[in-house]
Design a protein around this motif. Structure first.
Motif, PDB file in Angstrom:
ATOM      1  N   ASP A  76       0.852  -1.186   0.000  1.00  0.00           N
ATOM      2  CA  ASP A  76       0.000   0.000   0.000  1.00  0.00           C
ATOM      3  C   ASP A  76       0.890   1.239   0.000  1.00  0.00           C
ATOM      4  N   GLY A  77       0.433   2.289  -0.650  1.00  0.00           N
ATOM      5  CA  GLY A  77       1.200   3.525  -0.647  1.00  0.00           C
ATOM      6  C   GLY A  77       1.130   4.201  -1.992  1.00  0.00           C
ATOM      7  N   PRO A  78       1.722   5.395  -2.098  1.00  0.00           N
ATOM      8  CA  PRO A  78       1.717   6.127  -3.367  1.00  0.00           C
ATOM      9  C   PRO A  78       2.330   5.288  -4.482  1.00  0.00           C
ATOM     10  N   HIS A  79       1.628   5.216  -5.608  1.00  0.00           N
ATOM     11  CA  HIS A  79       2.078   4.386  -6.733  1.00  0.00           C
ATOM     12  C   HIS A  79       2.492   5.268  -7.899  1.00  0.00           C
ATOM     13  N   ILE A  80       3.632   4.930  -8.524  1.00  0.00           N
ATOM     14  CA  ILE A  80       4.136   5.659  -9.682  1.00  0.00           C
ATOM     15  C   ILE A  80       4.158   4.698 -10.872  1.00  0.00           C
ATOM     16  N   PRO A  81       3.282   4.897 -11.848  1.00  0.00           N
ATOM     17  CA  PRO A  81       3.328   4.036 -13.038  1.00  0.00           C
ATOM     18  C   PRO A  81       4.559   4.367 -13.881  1.00  0.00           C
ATOM     19  N   LEU A  82       5.106   3.365 -14.533  1.00  0.00           N
ATOM     20  CA  LEU A  82       6.268   3.551 -15.392  1.00  0.00           C
ATOM     21  C   LEU A  82       5.864   3.412 -16.855  1.00  0.00           C
ATOM     22  N   PRO A  83       6.608   4.049 -17.768  1.00  0.00           N
ATOM     23  CA  PRO A  83       6.254   3.973 -19.191  1.00  0.00           C
ATOM     24  C   PRO A  83       6.258   2.527 -19.689  1.00  0.00           C
ATOM     25  N   LYS A  84       5.381   2.242 -20.613  1.00  0.00           N
ATOM     26  CA  LYS A  84       5.325   0.914 -21.216  1.00  0.00           C
ATOM     27  C   LYS A  84       6.657   0.594 -21.871  1.00  0.00           C
ATOM     28  N   PRO A  85       7.194  -0.613 -21.648  1.00  0.00           N
ATOM     29  CA  PRO A  85       8.518  -0.921 -22.207  1.00  0.00           C
ATOM     30  C   PRO A  85       8.518  -0.937 -23.729  1.00  0.00           C
ATOM     31  N   ASN A  86       9.610  -0.482 -24.275  1.00  0.00           N
ATOM     32  CA  ASN A  86       9.826  -0.501 -25.724  1.00  0.00           C
ATOM     33  C   ASN A  86      10.698  -1.704 -26.038  1.00  0.00           C
ATOM     34  N   ILE A  87      10.122  -2.689 -26.709  1.00  0.00           N
ATOM     35  CA  ILE A  87      10.889  -3.925 -26.937  1.00  0.00           C
ATOM     36  C   ILE A  87      11.449  -4.002 -28.352  1.00  0.00           C
ATOM     37  N   GLN A  88      11.514  -2.854 -29.024  1.00  0.00           N
ATOM     38  CA  GLN A  88      12.165  -2.832 -30.327  1.00  0.00           C
ATOM     39  C   GLN A  88      13.668  -3.030 -30.131  1.00  0.00           C
ATOM     40  N   GLU A  89      14.281  -3.758 -31.036  1.00  0.00           N
ATOM     41  CA  GLU A  89      15.698  -4.114 -30.902  1.00  0.00           C
ATOM     42  C   GLU A  89      16.593  -2.882 -30.978  1.00  0.00           C
ATOM     43  N   SER A  90      17.591  -2.838 -30.088  1.00  0.00           N
ATOM     44  CA  SER A  90      18.623  -1.804 -30.168  1.00  0.00           C
ATOM     45  C   SER A  90      19.935  -2.520 -30.488  1.00  0.00           C
TER      46      SER A  90
ATOM     47  N   ARG B  49      31.842   0.456 -12.268  1.00  0.00           N
ATOM     48  CA  ARG B  49      31.682   0.973 -10.905  1.00  0.00           C
ATOM     49  C   ARG B  49      31.777   2.484 -10.811  1.00  0.00           C
ATOM     50  N   ARG B  50      32.018   3.147 -11.922  1.00  0.00           N
ATOM     51  CA  ARG B  50      32.148   4.600 -11.910  1.00  0.00           C
ATOM     52  C   ARG B  50      30.980   5.195 -12.699  1.00  0.00           C
ATOM     53  N   PHE B  51      30.246   6.106 -12.038  1.00  0.00           N
ATOM     54  CA  PHE B  51      29.055   6.692 -12.635  1.00  0.00           C
ATOM     55  C   PHE B  51      29.203   8.210 -12.737  1.00  0.00           C
ATOM     56  N   SER B  52      28.559   8.779 -13.756  1.00  0.00           N
ATOM     57  CA  SER B  52      28.750  10.195 -14.046  1.00  0.00           C
ATOM     58  C   SER B  52      27.923  11.106 -13.133  1.00  0.00           C
ATOM     59  N   GLY B  53      26.879  10.578 -12.565  1.00  0.00           N
ATOM     60  CA  GLY B  53      25.975  11.404 -11.774  1.00  0.00           C
ATOM     61  C   GLY B  53      24.816  11.960 -12.574  1.00  0.00           C
ATOM     62  N   ALA B  54      24.809  11.738 -13.889  1.00  0.00           N
ATOM     63  CA  ALA B  54      23.692  12.201 -14.718  1.00  0.00           C
ATOM     64  C   ALA B  54      22.454  11.357 -14.420  1.00  0.00           C
ATOM     65  N   PRO B  55      21.283  11.973 -14.381  1.00  0.00           N
ATOM     66  CA  PRO B  55      20.070  11.215 -14.067  1.00  0.00           C
ATOM     67  C   PRO B  55      19.648  10.303 -15.217  1.00  0.00           C
ATOM     68  N   LEU B  56      18.884   9.280 -14.878  1.00  0.00           N
ATOM     69  CA  LEU B  56      18.256   8.439 -15.888  1.00  0.00           C
ATOM     70  C   LEU B  56      16.943   9.095 -16.318  1.00  0.00           C
ATOM     71  N   SER B  57      16.592   8.952 -17.580  1.00  0.00           N
ATOM     72  CA  SER B  57      15.270   9.379 -18.013  1.00  0.00           C
ATOM     73  C   SER B  57      14.240   8.389 -17.477  1.00  0.00           C
ATOM     74  N   LEU B  58      13.001   8.830 -17.372  1.00  0.00           N
ATOM     75  CA  LEU B  58      11.947   7.948 -16.883  1.00  0.00           C
ATOM     76  C   LEU B  58      11.770   6.750 -17.807  1.00  0.00           C
ATOM     77  N   GLU B  59      11.913   6.965 -19.114  1.00  0.00           N
ATOM     78  CA  GLU B  59      11.735   5.881 -20.080  1.00  0.00           C
ATOM     79  C   GLU B  59      12.833   4.828 -19.926  1.00  0.00           C
ATOM     80  N   ILE B  60      14.077   5.283 -19.795  1.00  0.00           N
ATOM     81  CA  ILE B  60      15.193   4.345 -19.626  1.00  0.00           C
ATOM     82  C   ILE B  60      15.058   3.591 -18.305  1.00  0.00           C
ATOM     83  N   PHE B  61      14.676   4.287 -17.264  1.00  0.00           N
ATOM     84  CA  PHE B  61      14.495   3.660 -15.946  1.00  0.00           C
ATOM     85  C   PHE B  61      13.415   2.578 -16.002  1.00  0.00           C
ATOM     86  N   GLY B  62      12.279   2.895 -16.603  1.00  0.00           N
ATOM     87  CA  GLY B  62      11.216   1.906 -16.723  1.00  0.00           C
ATOM     88  C   GLY B  62      11.642   0.706 -17.539  1.00  0.00           C
TER      89      GLY B  62
END
Length: 243
Positions: free
Chosen positions: A38-52, A66-79
């Motif tokens: 239970d709790g606040p729910h955040i829907p994520l974008p529908k996955p894109n399954i087209q080949e990359s 192990r080294r990250f730039s600190g740049a944020p992920l987009s919501l689409e990439i995260f989902g």
């Protein structure tokens, strides 16, 4: 050979042709294969399954980063990352059972996924649970928990700098219901499948990923709010844009 609990467990749970365990399964007691909070729910974008990247390129490029730039992920990439790691691929049993992108022994799916979000566009920092049926997140705690996770993981600094940390638990009764003591073997095999999915999906998305097996179990369990007995942390991963 020196005696260790690991050796004893391996011997005690071997299948023997002339002494196979007999288990009568009571389907009325079969545990659910997923949990919801239970709790606040955040829907994520529908996955894109087209080949990359092709599968073969992804396998060749996969490595621990192990080294990250600190740049944020987009919501689409995260989902896409969360769905590719452990999302639902199809539904069965009157829409109450969800097959996943990772296989599971006996179709029992003991693994649950929690996410510590640090830098994702449109999502506040916090600790979340991933909902398989809804492909979304349920907020458990607000705040950035990278420092606490790093300290609980033997001071591995990447957990503070990643965009997200994935935390996988095992709900032990789901697998024990069918496989008894041998179920521990299958739970860790399941976790391995999930971890490899994360590596391959992250690579295909151009992200860095490093899985983590060294952590103080009860400190992570306490942070995410599980009891450490019937449900306990078994594996983790840091993911972010590579530096």
């Amino acid at each position: 050979m020196e005696t260790h609990l690991g050796y004893e467990y391996q011997q005690a749970t071997k299948y023997q042709r002339d002494a196979m365990p007999s288990r009568q399964l009571d389907m009325s007691t079969m545990p659910d294969s997923y949990r919801e909070y239970d709790g606040p729910h955040i829907p994520l974008p529908k996955p894109n399954i087209q080949e990359s990247l092709s599968l073969w390129d992804t396998l060749a490029k996969r490595m621990s980063i192990r080294r990250f730039s600190g740049a944020p992920l987009s919501l689409e990439i995260f989902g896409q990352l969360l769905w590719g790691t452990y999302g639902a691929t199809r539904v069965a049993r009157e829409k109450s059972f969800f097959f996943r992108t990772a296989p599971s022994a006996g179709g029992l799916f003991p693994v649950e996924m929690y996410v510590s979000v640090h830098r994702v566009a449109s999502i506040e920092s916090g600790l979340y649970h991933y909902s398989v049926p809804r492909h979304g997140l349920t907020l458990l705690k607000e705040g950035n928990f990278g420092k606490e996770l790093a300290e609980a993981s033997l001071s591995q600094g990447m957990l503070k700098k990643s965009a997200v940390n994935l935390i996988w638990t095992a709900v032990l009764p789901r697998t024990f219901w069918k496989y008894g003591e041998r179920g521990i073997r299958y739970i860790y095999l399941d976790a391995g499948h999930v971890g490899q999915n994360t590596y391959l999906v992250a690579t295909a998305l151009g992200l860095g990923c490093c899985t983590i097996g060294a952590f103080f179990d009860d400190e992570v369990n306490q942070l995410i709010g599980v009891d450490g007995k019937s449900e306990t942390t078994i594996y983790m991963a840091s993911v972010g844009n590579p530096d």
